[in-house]
Write a protein that holds these residues in place. Structure first.
Motif, PDB file in Angstrom:
ATOM      1  N   LEU A  86      32.883  36.161  25.655  1.00 36.76           N
ATOM      2  CA  LEU A  86      31.478  36.322  26.016  1.00 36.76           C
ATOM      3  C   LEU A  86      30.689  36.710  24.770  1.00 36.76           C
ATOM      4  O   LEU A  86      31.107  37.582  24.005  1.00 36.76           O
ATOM      5  CB  LEU A  86      31.334  37.408  27.086  1.00 36.76           C
ATOM      6  CG  LEU A  86      30.000  37.525  27.824  1.00 36.76           C
ATOM      7  CD1 LEU A  86      29.718  36.269  28.636  1.00 36.76           C
ATOM      8  CD2 LEU A  86      30.017  38.750  28.741  1.00 36.76           C
ATOM      9  N   ASN A  87      29.547  36.057  24.536  1.00 44.50           N
ATOM     10  CA  ASN A  87      28.805  36.299  23.296  1.00 44.50           C
ATOM     11  C   ASN A  87      28.218  37.709  23.253  1.00 44.50           C
ATOM     12  O   ASN A  87      28.004  38.345  24.292  1.00 44.50           O
ATOM     13  CB  ASN A  87      27.714  35.237  23.124  1.00 44.50           C
ATOM     14  CG  ASN A  87      26.631  35.350  24.165  1.00 44.50           C
ATOM     15  OD1 ASN A  87      25.759  36.216  24.080  1.00 44.50           O
ATOM     16  ND2 ASN A  87      26.670  34.490  25.178  1.00 44.50           N
ATOM     17  N   ASP A  88      27.957  38.176  22.045  1.00 43.65           N
ATOM     18  CA  ASP A  88      27.509  39.556  21.846  1.00 43.65           C
ATOM     19  C   ASP A  88      26.169  39.843  22.510  1.00 43.65           C
ATOM     20  O   ASP A  88      25.912  40.978  22.940  1.00 43.65           O
ATOM     21  CB  ASP A  88      27.420  39.864  20.347  1.00 43.65           C
ATOM     22  CG  ASP A  88      28.767  40.217  19.754  1.00 43.65           C
ATOM     23  OD1 ASP A  88      29.756  40.237  20.504  1.00 43.65           O
ATOM     24  OD2 ASP A  88      28.829  40.479  18.536  1.00 43.65           O
ATOM     25  N   LEU A  89      25.285  38.860  22.588  1.00 43.73           N
ATOM     26  CA  LEU A  89      23.987  39.103  23.212  1.00 43.73           C
ATOM     27  C   LEU A  89      24.152  39.444  24.679  1.00 43.73           C
ATOM     28  O   LEU A  89      23.555  40.414  25.177  1.00 43.73           O
ATOM     29  CB  LEU A  89      23.085  37.876  23.043  1.00 43.73           C
ATOM     30  CG  LEU A  89      21.685  37.995  23.668  1.00 43.73           C
ATOM     31  CD1 LEU A  89      20.937  39.195  23.101  1.00 43.73           C
ATOM     32  CD2 LEU A  89      20.890  36.711  23.445  1.00 43.73           C
ATOM     33  N   LEU A  90      24.962  38.666  25.411  1.00 45.09           N
ATOM     34  CA  LEU A  90      25.184  38.968  26.820  1.00 45.09           C
ATOM     35  C   LEU A  90      25.951  40.274  26.998  1.00 45.09           C
ATOM     36  O   LEU A  90      25.643  41.066  27.899  1.00 45.09           O
ATOM     37  CB  LEU A  90      25.930  37.815  27.493  1.00 45.09           C
ATOM     38  CG  LEU A  90      25.065  36.643  27.943  1.00 45.09           C
ATOM     39  CD1 LEU A  90      25.932  35.491  28.435  1.00 45.09           C
ATOM     40  CD2 LEU A  90      24.096  37.065  29.042  1.00 45.09           C
ATOM     41  N   LEU A  91      26.949  40.507  26.144  1.00 44.92           N
ATOM     42  CA  LEU A  91      27.666  41.779  26.216  1.00 44.92           C
ATOM     43  C   LEU A  91      26.711  42.956  26.032  1.00 44.92           C
ATOM     44  O   LEU A  91      26.792  43.962  26.736  1.00 44.92           O
ATOM     45  CB  LEU A  91      28.755  41.828  25.144  1.00 44.92           C
ATOM     46  CG  LEU A  91      30.029  41.031  25.417  1.00 44.92           C
ATOM     47  CD1 LEU A  91      30.888  40.970  24.163  1.00 44.92           C
ATOM     48  CD2 LEU A  91      30.815  41.648  26.568  1.00 44.92           C
ATOM     49  N   LEU A  92      25.787  42.813  25.087  1.00 45.33           N
ATOM     50  CA  LEU A  92      24.834  43.882  24.825  1.00 45.33           C
ATOM     51  C   LEU A  92      23.891  44.072  26.006  1.00 45.33           C
ATOM     52  O   LEU A  92      23.601  45.205  26.406  1.00 45.33           O
ATOM     53  CB  LEU A  92      24.040  43.564  23.555  1.00 45.33           C
ATOM     54  CG  LEU A  92      23.183  44.695  22.989  1.00 45.33           C
ATOM     55  CD1 LEU A  92      24.043  45.862  22.544  1.00 45.33           C
ATOM     56  CD2 LEU A  92      22.342  44.196  21.824  1.00 45.33           C
ATOM     57  N   LEU A  93      23.420  42.974  26.596  1.00 51.90           N
ATOM     58  CA  LEU A  93      22.513  43.087  27.740  1.00 51.90           C
ATOM     59  C   LEU A  93      23.207  43.743  28.936  1.00 51.90           C
ATOM     60  O   LEU A  93      22.642  44.622  29.598  1.00 51.90           O
ATOM     61  CB  LEU A  93      21.977  41.711  28.122  1.00 51.90           C
ATOM     62  CG  LEU A  93      20.931  41.120  27.182  1.00 51.90           C
ATOM     63  CD1 LEU A  93      20.596  39.687  27.580  1.00 51.90           C
ATOM     64  CD2 LEU A  93      19.664  41.969  27.165  1.00 51.90           C
ATOM     65  N   PHE A  94      24.435  43.302  29.239  1.00 54.44           N
ATOM     66  CA  PHE A  94      25.171  43.928  30.343  1.00 54.44           C
ATOM     67  C   PHE A  94      25.434  45.402  30.039  1.00 54.44           C
ATOM     68  O   PHE A  94      25.337  46.258  30.919  1.00 54.44           O
ATOM     69  CB  PHE A  94      26.503  43.206  30.573  1.00 54.44           C
ATOM     70  CG  PHE A  94      26.366  41.868  31.248  1.00 54.44           C
ATOM     71  CD1 PHE A  94      25.464  41.659  32.275  1.00 54.44           C
ATOM     72  CD2 PHE A  94      27.157  40.803  30.839  1.00 54.44           C
ATOM     73  CE1 PHE A  94      25.340  40.424  32.888  1.00 54.44           C
ATOM     74  CE2 PHE A  94      27.047  39.560  31.452  1.00 54.44           C
ATOM     75  CZ  PHE A  94      26.135  39.367  32.479  1.00 54.44           C
ATOM     76  N   GLY A  95      25.786  45.708  28.787  1.00 53.22           N
ATOM     77  CA  GLY A  95      26.034  47.091  28.412  1.00 53.22           C
ATOM     78  C   GLY A  95      24.790  47.956  28.485  1.00 53.22           C
ATOM     79  O   GLY A  95      24.850  49.124  28.880  1.00 53.22           O
ATOM     80  N   LEU A  96      23.643  47.379  28.097  1.00 55.55           N
ATOM     81  CA  LEU A  96      22.370  48.104  28.227  1.00 55.55           C
ATOM     82  C   LEU A  96      22.120  48.503  29.672  1.00 55.55           C
ATOM     83  O   LEU A  96      21.708  49.635  29.966  1.00 55.55           O
ATOM     84  CB  LEU A  96      21.217  47.231  27.722  1.00 55.55           C
ATOM     85  CG  LEU A  96      21.006  47.141  26.217  1.00 55.55           C
ATOM     86  CD1 LEU A  96      20.079  45.971  25.886  1.00 55.55           C
ATOM     87  CD2 LEU A  96      20.405  48.437  25.689  1.00 55.55           C
ATOM     88  N   GLN A  97      22.349  47.562  30.585  1.00 56.45           N
ATOM     89  CA  GLN A  97      22.146  47.860  32.003  1.00 56.45           C
ATOM     90  C   GLN A  97      23.093  48.965  32.461  1.00 56.45           C
ATOM     91  O   GLN A  97      22.665  49.961  33.062  1.00 56.45           O
ATOM     92  CB  GLN A  97      22.360  46.591  32.824  1.00 56.45           C
ATOM     93  CG  GLN A  97      21.319  45.509  32.563  1.00 56.45           C
ATOM     94  CD  GLN A  97      21.648  44.213  33.266  1.00 56.45           C
ATOM     95  OE1 GLN A  97      22.137  44.196  34.381  1.00 56.45           O
ATOM     96  NE2 GLN A  97      21.397  43.099  32.594  1.00 56.45           N
ATOM     97  N   ASP A  98      24.380  48.809  32.169  1.00 56.85           N
ATOM     98  CA  ASP A  98      25.355  49.796  32.628  1.00 56.85           C
ATOM     99  C   ASP A  98      25.053  51.188  32.089  1.00 56.85           C
ATOM    100  O   ASP A  98      25.085  52.184  32.824  1.00 56.85           O
ATOM    101  CB  ASP A  98      26.763  49.379  32.191  1.00 56.85           C
ATOM    102  CG  ASP A  98      27.310  48.208  32.997  1.00 56.85           C
ATOM    103  OD1 ASP A  98      26.638  47.758  33.933  1.00 56.85           O
ATOM    104  OD2 ASP A  98      28.423  47.734  32.664  1.00 56.85           O
ATOM    105  N   ALA A  99      24.768  51.269  30.784  1.00 58.59           N
ATOM    106  CA  ALA A  99      24.531  52.571  30.164  1.00 58.59           C
ATOM    107  C   ALA A  99      23.242  53.209  30.676  1.00 58.59           C
ATOM    108  O   ALA A  99      23.189  54.424  30.895  1.00 58.59           O
ATOM    109  CB  ALA A  99      24.501  52.426  28.646  1.00 58.59           C
ATOM    110  N   ALA A 100      22.199  52.402  30.864  1.00 59.93           N
ATOM    111  CA  ALA A 100      20.923  52.945  31.347  1.00 59.93           C
ATOM    112  C   ALA A 100      21.052  53.465  32.777  1.00 59.93           C
ATOM    113  O   ALA A 100      20.532  54.537  33.109  1.00 59.93           O
ATOM    114  CB  ALA A 100      19.838  51.874  31.265  1.00 59.93           C
TER     115      ALA A 100
END
Length: 262
Positions: A86-100
């Motif tokens: 999975l590309n870093d942009l999607l990983l970052l977006l999913f991670g942003l949601q989870d962490a927030a």
């Protein structure tokens, strides 16, 4: 507006910048983090770093750094014989949601237990220091810091936009000058009534040739936020911190998408 204990907790919460020295118990800390874990998530792409005492802002006894964390799921996938593609942009977006989501659950859990808190949004710009302090592996990126403790004082709730400037049904409206000015007035008059920025000493100096037109007595939210929007226009510092943490959003070996099948 309907009220109940949960709504009341949400509505009374405000940032705290003065704390007693009392350290929350292990049970309290674990309860807050466990409540954070119960937030909705995509892949549990978040973890929490804990500091106690020391040089925590405003004398708070504890500080959490809530991180986007891809390392743990990478290790789990590896055990299953998979690689993370999975590309870093999607990983970052999913991670942003989870962490927030996790961070907000922690804030409300703490509020319900009598603790106060304050978010520090500069964590991404402080990533190199946090990485070094906690020996973070690649693909772990600090999203936000969250100081907590028992308040030594309580502040009033801060103003929010009118609901008509926030809730749009059917389609996003063309916002009129009147609607914009009403929202600005609600925010500015609310903060001025609380003497917020003058007491905080938070007036941002103007850079460049633009003349200063505000005083500590007139400076308020819309001017403060407008000045913040002048910071880091290129974003290169943040992109570099993400790269240092293993997130490459602009890989040099990927050809740009021209929109053509040729």
């Amino acid at each position: 507006m309907i009220t109940n204990p949960v709504i009341d907790t949400l509505m009374r919460r405000s940032s705290v910048r003065a704390y007693r020295q009392e350290m929350p118990s292990e049970e309290v800390i674990e309860t807050i983090v466990r409540a954070g874990q119960q937030a909705p998530f995509a892949m549990q792409l978040c973890s929490v770093l804990l500091e106690r005492g020391g040089k925590i802002p405003w004398g708070a006894p504890i500080n959490f750094s809530i991180c986007i964390d891809v390392e743990r799921i990478r290790l789990i996938a590896e055990k299953r014989g998979w690689q993370v593609r999975l590309n870093d942009l999607l990983l970052l977006l999913f991670g942003l949601q989870d962490a927030a989501y996790m961070a907000q659950n922690m804030v409300i859990a703490a509020e319900s237990l009598g603790l106060g808190s304050c978010f520090i949004g500069a964590a991404p710009m402080m990533a190199p220091q946090i990485v070094e302090r906690f020996h973070l592996p690649p693909k772990v990126f600090p999203l936000v810091m969250l100081v907590m403790g028992y308040p030594s004082e309580r502040q009033p709730r801060r103003p929010r936009y009118p609901l008509s400037f926030t809730l749009f049904e059917g389609e996003y409206p063309e916002l009129s000058d009147e609607a914009i000015e009403e929202a600005m007035q609600v925010m500015d008059e609310g903060y001025l009534a609380q003497d917020y920025y003058r007491k905080l000493g938070a007036m941002i100096p103007i850079q460049g040739d633009r003349a200063e037109t505000e005083t500590p007595e007139t400076y308020s939210w819309t001017e403060h936020i407008s000045r913040k929007l002048q910071w880091h226009p290129s974003g290169e510092g943040l992109l570099e911190n993400l790269r240092r943490c293993g997130f490459d959003l602009c890989p040099s070996d990927v050809a740009p998408d021209t929109g053509s099948d040729a």
